[in-house]
Design an enzyme around this catalytic site. Structure first.
Site, PDB file in Angstrom:
ATOM      1  N   LYS A  45       0.838  -1.200   0.000  1.00 49.17           N
ATOM      2  CA  LYS A  45       0.000   0.000   0.000  1.00 49.17           C
ATOM      3  C   LYS A  45       0.879   1.259   0.000  1.00 49.17           C
ATOM      4  CE  LYS A  45      -3.803  -2.284   2.385  1.00 49.17           C
ATOM      5  NZ  LYS A  45      -4.426  -2.674   3.641  1.00 49.17           N
ATOM      6  N   GLN A  85      -4.621  -1.214   9.695  1.00 48.93           N
ATOM      7  CA  GLN A  85      -4.584  -2.577   9.150  1.00 48.93           C
ATOM      8  C   GLN A  85      -5.139  -3.574  10.163  1.00 48.93           C
ATOM      9  OE1 GLN A  85      -3.689  -3.318   6.020  1.00 48.93           O
ATOM     10  NE2 GLN A  85      -3.870  -5.525   6.284  1.00 48.93           N
ATOM     11  N   ASP A 122     -11.269   2.785   4.229  1.00 49.86           N
ATOM     12  CA  ASP A 122     -11.614   1.357   4.206  1.00 49.86           C
ATOM     13  C   ASP A 122     -13.126   1.150   4.140  1.00 49.86           C
ATOM     14  OD1 ASP A 122      -9.662  -0.650   4.239  1.00 49.86           O
ATOM     15  OD2 ASP A 122      -9.114  -0.203   6.315  1.00 49.86           O
TER      16      ASP A 122
HETATM   17  N1  GUN Z   1      -6.944  -6.739   6.489  1.00 47.09           N
HETATM   18  C1  GUN Z   1      -7.275  -7.513   5.433  1.00 47.09           C
HETATM   19  N2  GUN Z   1      -7.879  -6.783   4.469  1.00 47.09           N
HETATM   20  C2  GUN Z   1      -7.940  -5.519   4.948  1.00 47.09           C
HETATM   21  C3  GUN Z   1      -8.462  -4.310   4.414  1.00 47.09           C
HETATM   22  O1  GUN Z   1      -9.016  -4.238   3.309  1.00 47.09           O
HETATM   23  N3  GUN Z   1      -8.325  -3.218   5.216  1.00 47.09           N
HETATM   24  C4  GUN Z   1      -7.746  -3.278   6.441  1.00 47.09           C
HETATM   25  N4  GUN Z   1      -7.680  -2.159   7.164  1.00 47.09           N
HETATM   26  N5  GUN Z   1      -7.266  -4.372   6.964  1.00 47.09           N
HETATM   27  C5  GUN Z   1      -7.361  -5.491   6.210  1.00 47.09           C
END
Ligand code: GUN
Length: 284
Positions: free
Chosen positions: A53, A97, A120
């Site tokens: 990311k 995350q 998100d």
């Molecule tokens: N963990 C697995 N997929 C995601 C996601 O799309 N966003 C976040 N914040 N954590 C994750």
């Protein structure tokens, strides 16, 4: 033989176009989209996701920061850090995350994020908007899947769409987006009886259950569109989807591979939503 939906190529194209839009926004309005990613603990998969990311955000010309925190941070300390970024105008998107360490209540942390910076789409304000037919920030994986349907000209209206898995991150928001697109949606999960009979009726089948190669040809109707969200390691440590690609591909009309399908689209939608949040901060 199915048409392979090339998420990698689509993501590259979208991210390169986004980089141009970011340059323009900076030149015309003096604003650079800012994204902060907060990572707690040592989960190796999360570290890889977060690094990807970070790289994608920098490549697209974003103002990017990654906060790496020790697994033993207290909930109060974490909430204070989230709040600091809520009030920092350089950042239009905040992503924490998941999963978080067991002693931290995930809901409390997600709900501490300013809904306008919740790229998100996990905050209840944003899930409420989505289920009320007014989506704004939408969870990135299902948003990426909807983009694939759009770009590949796959129509959803009136179709039988079956979602396997009901997580807050993928399954539930996927069902909401398909419903919004006028599909007839069935949500299935680990307690569903006679799963293969239900999936066998699907024109559109989205699978997000985290079980390697679970969906075999017996689960799939001839000509179905099959979307595989799985990212599993098989017995040899190789990346495997939730769909048994070899047996399903000959029956499907479209299929996403793993890797190179849904995965790259998730990051792309995260960047798109951060860019949109930056524009909205200007009143656009
Ligand atoms: N963990 C697995 N997929 C995601 C996601 O799309 N966003 C976040 N914040 N954590 C994750």
């Amino acid at each position: 033989m199915a048409i392979r939906i090339d998420g990698k190529a689509l993501a590259q194209k979208m991210q390169s176009e986004l980089a141009d839009k970011v340059s323009l926004l900076k030149a015309e309005k003096g604003v650079v989209p800012g994204l902060v990613v907060i990572l707690v603990g040592d989960d190796p998969a999360s570290h890889i996701y977060v690094r990807n990311k970070e790289r994608a955000a920098e490549k697209a010309g974003f103002y990017s920061e990654t906060v790496r925190l020790s697994a033993d941070i207290s909930q109060e300390e974490l909430l204070a850090i989230v709040d600091k970024y809520n009030h920092d105008d350089r950042f239009h998107g905040i992503l924490v995350q998941l999963p978080l360490p067991a002693h931290i209540d995930e809901d409390s942390v997600v709900l501490a994020i300013d809904p306008d910076k919740d790229v998100d789409g996990f905050h209840h304000v944003n899930t409420g908007r989505l289920w009320s037919g007014q989506p704004m920030m939408v969870p990135c994986t299902p948003a990426g899947i909807m983009k694939m349907f759009e770009v590949y000209g796959i129509s959803l209206e009136g179709k039988n769409a079956v979602v396997v898995g009901r997580s807050n991150i993928v399954g539930k928001p996927m069902a909401a987006l398909l419903l919004e697109a006028n599909a007839t949606v069935t949500s299935t999960h680990s307690k569903t009886c006679h799963l293969s009979e239900i999936t066998h009726k699907a024109d559109i089948l989205v699978v997000a259950i985290g079980k390697a190669n679970f969906i075999t040809a017996d689960y799939v109707k001839n000509g179905a569109v099959v979307i595989d969200v799985g990212m599993n390691r098989d017995a040899d440590g190789k990346l495997a989807g939730d769909v048994d690609f070899a047996s399903v591909e000959p029956k499907a009309s479209y299929i996403t591979p793993v890797p190179g399908g849904v995965g790259p689209m998730t990051i792309t939608m995260l960047l798109e939503q951060t860019y949109e949040a930056a524009r909205r901060s200007l009143g656009h």
